[in-house]
Design an enzyme around this catalytic site. Structure first.
Site, PDB file in Angstrom:
ATOM      1  N   SER A  47      45.643   8.166  60.390  1.00 13.98           N
ATOM      2  CA  SER A  47      45.247   9.246  59.481  1.00 13.98           C
ATOM      3  C   SER A  47      46.318   9.584  58.454  1.00 13.98           C
ATOM      4  CB  SER A  47      44.893  10.500  60.280  1.00 13.98           C
ATOM      5  OG  SER A  47      46.051  11.015  60.918  1.00 13.98           O
ATOM      6  N   LYS A  82      49.686  16.271  60.178  1.00 17.10           N
ATOM      7  CA  LYS A  82      49.036  16.317  58.857  1.00 17.10           C
ATOM      8  C   LYS A  82      50.020  16.867  57.829  1.00 17.10           C
ATOM      9  CE  LYS A  82      45.221  15.134  60.964  1.00 17.10           C
ATOM     10  NZ  LYS A  82      44.634  13.777  60.853  1.00 17.10           N
TER      11      LYS A  82
END
Length: 324
Positions: free
Chosen positions: A187, A229
Site C-alpha cells: 500500500s 500511511k
C-alpha cells in the site's frame, strides 16, 4: 753466666714472637676466608645481572674491607698492649708461668674478638642484602599472599541486577522512544516495499504533533494489526478528492508527488470531510491499492491512536537511510 731472669726474659721474647706469628697467621687465614666469601657473593650477584644487586655487591665489599681493616688494627693494638704488659710484669719480678698464663688467656680472647666481628659482619651483610634486594622482598610477599575467596552469592546478585537494568532500559526504549517494525503489503509503494524493516520514532509525537506528509503507524480498529500511511489532512482542515483524482484541502489543490498513480476511487472523500481537533486524514502512496481514510472501516485517525513516525529504513541495507 746468664741469670734466671735473663733466661726467662729470652724465653718470653721467643714466646711473644711465636704468639705474634700465630696471630698474624690466624689473621691471614681469616682474611682469606673473607675474600672467598666476598668472591662467592660477587659471583651470585653477577648471575642475577641487575644493577641494584651490583650496588649491593659494592656496598658489601666496602663493608668487608672496613671490617677487615678494623679487625687488623684491633689485633695489632691488642698484641702490642699485651706484649708491653707482659714485659713490664716480667721486669717487676713476676714468674714466667704467670705471665704465660695471662698472655695465653689474652691471646685466646684476642682471637675470639678477632673472629666475631667477621661473623657479625656477615650477618649484617645478609640483612642488608635482604633489605636492599627488591626481588627478595617480592618473593617473600608472594609466599605470604592468600588466594582471595570469591563470593558466589554476591557475584550472582550483581549479575541479576545487571540483567534487570538491561531489561528495564530496553523496555523504556521500546515503550517511550521507538521500536522496529516490518512492512507487510504494497500500500505504500513505491516509497516502502513489502519486507522493509523500519525504525519507528515514538517520542516525537509525545512532545509534538504529526505534520503533513509524515508516514505514521496506527492500529487498525484497535486490533493487533497496524497500518502505515501518509498524513494528508491536518486537524480542522476540509479534505476532498475530486473526480479527476486531485486532492483538495480547504478549497486548494494539494501539490504533492508521493502518489504512485492518479486516484480512481475517491471513496467517502468524494464529498468534503472536515477533520476534528485531533483527527488526521491519511492515504497510502499506492493510491489505488490502499485501505486508508477514504474507507469507513479506517476513517479519520485520532492522534491518541498514532503509535509513532517511520523515520529510518534499516533493511534492506541497499536502501538504508531516512524515510521520506
Amino acid at each position: 753466666m746468664s741469670t734466671d731472669s735473663e733466661d726467662r726474659r729470652s724465653d718470653f721474647a721467643k714466646w711473644a714472637e711465636e704468639m705474634s706469628y700465630e696471630e698474624e697467621k690466624e689473621y691471614k687465614k681469616q682474611k682469606k676466608r673473607e675474600e672467598k666469601a666476598l668472591k662467592k657473593q660477587q659471583k651470585k650477584e653477577k648471575k642475577k645481572g641487575s644493577k641494584e644487586e651490583e650496588d649491593i655487591s659494592s656496598e658489601t665489599e666496602g663493608a668487608f674491607e672496613e671490617a677487615s681493616e678494623a679487625t687488623e688494627s684491633a689485633a695489632n693494638e691488642a698484641a702490642t698492649v699485651e706484649a708491653m704488659a707482659a714485659v713490664e710484669e716480667t721486669v717487676n719480678g713476676e714468674t714466667y708461668g704467670e705471665a704465660g698464663d695471662t698472655t695465653e688467656t689474652q691471646a685466646e680472647e684476642t682471637v675470639t674478638d678477632e673472629t666475631m666481628p667477621a661473623e657479625n659482619q656477615t650477618e649484617e651483610v645478609d640483612d642488608s642484602y635482604e633489605e636492599y634486594n627488591p626481588d627478595y622482598k617480592k618473593k617473600k610477599k608472594k609466599k605470604s599472599d592468600k588466594p582471595q575467596e570469591v563470593n558466589i552469592v554476591k557475584e550472582l546478585l550483581m549479575l541479576i541486577i545487571y540483567i534487570g537494568i538491561v531489561i528495564l532500559i530496553c523496555y523504556c526504549i521500546i515503550t517511550f522512544v521507538g521500536q522496529r517494525t516490518t512492512v507487510h503489503g504494497n500500500s505504500m509503494n513505491p516509497t516502502l516495499e513489502n519486507g522493509d524493516n523500519l525504525w519507528i520514532d515514538k517520542f516525537s509525537y509525545k512532545v509534538g504533533d504529526p505534520k503533513r506528509f509524515d508516514i505514521i503507524v496506527f492500529p487498525y480498529r484497535d486490533s493487533d494489526v497496524y497500518y502505515i500511511k501518509r498524513v494528508i489532512g491536518l486537524p480542522g482542515e476540509t479534505v476532498q478528492i475530486a473526480p479527476d483524482g486531485s486532492i483538495i484541502v480547504d478549497g486548494n489543490i494539494l501539490k504533492e508527488s508521493y502518489g504512485k498513480e492518479v486516484i480512481r476511487d475517491s471513496g467517502t472523500a468524494s464529498d468534503p470531510i472536515t477533520l476534528g481537533e485531533d483527527e488526521y486524514f491519511v492515504l497510502g502512496d499506492n493510491r489505488n491499492d490502499s485501505r486508508d481514510s477514504r474507507w469507513p472501516d479506517v476513517g479519520n485517525i485520532h492522534k491518541s491512536k498514532i503509535v509513532g513516525k517511520a523515520v529510518l529504513r534499516l533493511t534492506p541495507f541497499s536502501k538504508f537511510g531516512r524515510v521520506k
